[in-house]
Design an enzyme around this catalytic site. Structure first.
Site, PDB file in Angstrom:
ATOM      1  N   LYS A  10     -27.762 -10.157  28.403  1.00 16.21           N
ATOM      2  CA  LYS A  10     -27.348 -11.184  29.374  1.00 16.21           C
ATOM      3  C   LYS A  10     -26.646 -10.535  30.545  1.00 16.21           C
ATOM      4  CE  LYS A  10     -22.617 -11.283  28.540  1.00 16.21           C
ATOM      5  NZ  LYS A  10     -21.562 -10.926  29.470  1.00 16.21           N
ATOM      6  N   ASP A 137     -19.733 -15.801  23.886  1.00 15.89           N
ATOM      7  CA  ASP A 137     -21.051 -15.725  24.533  1.00 15.89           C
ATOM      8  C   ASP A 137     -22.198 -16.056  23.579  1.00 15.89           C
ATOM      9  OD1 ASP A 137     -19.764 -14.891  26.794  1.00 15.89           O
ATOM     10  OD2 ASP A 137     -20.288 -12.773  26.561  1.00 15.89           O
TER      11      ASP A 137
HETATM   12  O1  C5P Z   1     -15.414 -14.138  22.152  1.00 12.85           O
HETATM   13  P1  C5P Z   1     -15.535 -12.661  22.120  1.00 12.85           P
HETATM   14  O2  C5P Z   1     -15.205 -12.084  20.755  1.00 12.85           O
HETATM   15  O3  C5P Z   1     -16.809 -12.134  22.654  1.00 12.85           O
HETATM   16  O4  C5P Z   1     -14.404 -12.137  23.095  1.00 12.85           O
HETATM   17  C1  C5P Z   1     -13.868 -10.843  23.017  1.00 12.85           C
HETATM   18  C2  C5P Z   1     -12.445 -10.859  23.572  1.00 12.85           C
HETATM   19  O5  C5P Z   1     -12.483 -11.127  24.977  1.00 12.85           O
HETATM   20  C3  C5P Z   1     -11.564 -11.938  22.991  1.00 12.85           C
HETATM   21  O6  C5P Z   1     -10.925 -11.491  21.823  1.00 12.85           O
HETATM   22  C4  C5P Z   1     -10.570 -12.191  24.112  1.00 12.85           C
HETATM   23  O7  C5P Z   1      -9.542 -11.215  24.088  1.00 12.85           O
HETATM   24  C5  C5P Z   1     -11.397 -11.939  25.368  1.00 12.85           C
HETATM   25  N1  C5P Z   1     -11.905 -13.192  25.959  1.00 12.85           N
HETATM   26  C6  C5P Z   1     -11.055 -13.996  26.690  1.00 12.85           C
HETATM   27  N2  C5P Z   1     -11.519 -15.149  27.255  1.00 12.85           N
HETATM   28  C7  C5P Z   1     -12.810 -15.503  27.117  1.00 12.85           C
HETATM   29  C8  C5P Z   1     -13.701 -14.700  26.394  1.00 12.85           C
HETATM   30  C9  C5P Z   1     -13.230 -13.541  25.821  1.00 12.85           C
HETATM   31  O8  C5P Z   1      -9.867 -13.692  26.822  1.00 12.85           O
HETATM   32  N3  C5P Z   1     -13.232 -16.617  27.707  1.00 12.85           N
END
Ligand code: C5P
Length: 285
Positions: A10, A137
């Site tokens: 993506k 995502d």
């Molecule tokens: O959701 P995912 O595990 O992919 O996100 C990785 C990290 O990125 C999260 O633990 C968070 O610290 C940060 N994040 C965030 N805000 C978002 C998406 C991700 O702070 N909208």
């Protein structure tokens, strides 16, 4: 029976960070588009759940119990009380932790494939809702087609893509991993405003942003050099994707993209590069 599927990479064509939430996540608005290239997953029936990782970037990703693909498989098995297992092979073609989906796309592909292998017949929407628990995502990656997302990236609105199908794209990554939590943590907390609805490609450059770029550059200064180099290749848009460090350039013409790829390869021979194109995938069938 063996099933195989691409886990499309993506891009965040734009990513506006709006607010830090009490739970540490961030409210954002983003335009997701998906690519014709990505990792690849193969699943086949087995008594237990197991994972093997191959491919050019496989060595950088150990098979651990917390691997997002295994977590996705366990989650779906638990949710459906399924007694069967699966052997999953993940062909890691994309650099790990590079802002182009990676783990989220792999988890999404695992959910789509196991849905078929285990004959669950869940709709994509249901898989997306389950996948939200694995990563912000993952829901968008379940669909892998152009959408506008808000919330933490998990609330999707589908619209006709602002990119012509198979728009030529060049990806460049300095092969330095950046930490997504640290990049979000480094955001300066200034809300610079919402995304315009359905901007044209020309408007993307002037009126949209990736608000994580300055913070990612603090972690990985090489991003600046890549953006500057791509800026002079005749691209329609040059930007970093997600929390970096992969940068991308959109082109009107594949010949111009391929010329840019040759220039960038000569200038940064140690970097990873991929000449690819946008695709709105249809995984609903
Ligand atoms: O959701 P995912 O595990 O992919 O996100 C990785 C990290 O990125 C999260 O633990 C968070 O610290 C940060 N994040 C965030 N805000 C978002 C998406 C991700 O702070 N909208």
């Amino acid at each position: 029976m063996e099933l195989s599927q691409i886990a499309p990479a993506k891009l965040n064509l734009a990513l506006h960070v709006r607010a830090r939430r009490a739970d540490g996540y961030h409210d954002l608005e983003t335009l997701f588009c998906f690519l014709g290239d990505g990792d690849r997953l193969v699943v086949r029936p087995a008594d237990d759940l197991s994972l093997a990782i191959t491919g050019p970037f496989g060595a950088g990703l150990p098979v651990a119990a917390d691997n997002l693909v295994l977590r996705a498989a366990r989650l779906l098995a638990e949710e459906t009380n399924i007694a069967s297992g699966a052997h999953i092979v993940l062909e890691k073609n994309l650099p790990v932790a590079s802002g182009i989906g990676g783990g989220s796309a792999d988890a999404a592909a695992a959910l789509r494939l196991l849905n078929r292998l285990w004959r669950l017949d869940w709709a994509l929407e249901r898989l997306a809702a389950l996948g939200a628990g694995l990563g912000a995502d993952v829901p968008a990656c379940i669909h892998s087609r152009y959408c506008v997302a808000s919330g933490v990236g998990d609330v999707m609105t589908f619209a006709p893509s602002i990119l012509p199908n198979r728009t030529p794209i060049l990806l460049v990554n300095p092969l330095q991993t950046v930490s997504t939590p640290a990049v979000f943590q480094g955001w300066d907390r200034e809300d610079r405003g919402p995304l315009p609805t359905q901007p044209s490609i020309a408007e993307l450059s002037g009126t949209t942003r990736n608000d994580l770029t300055p913070s990612a550059i603090n972690q990985c200064p090489a991003i600046t050099g890549i953006l500057e180099a791509l800026d002079i290749t005749g691209a329609e848009l040059v930007r970093m994707s997600g929390s970096g460090a992969t940068c991308f350039a959109l082109y009107r013409d594949a010949v111009v993209r391929d010329r840019a790829a040759a220039d960038i390869a000569a200038r940064f021979p140690e970097y990873w590069m991929l000449a690819t194109h946008s695709v709105d995938h249809d995984f609903s069938g």
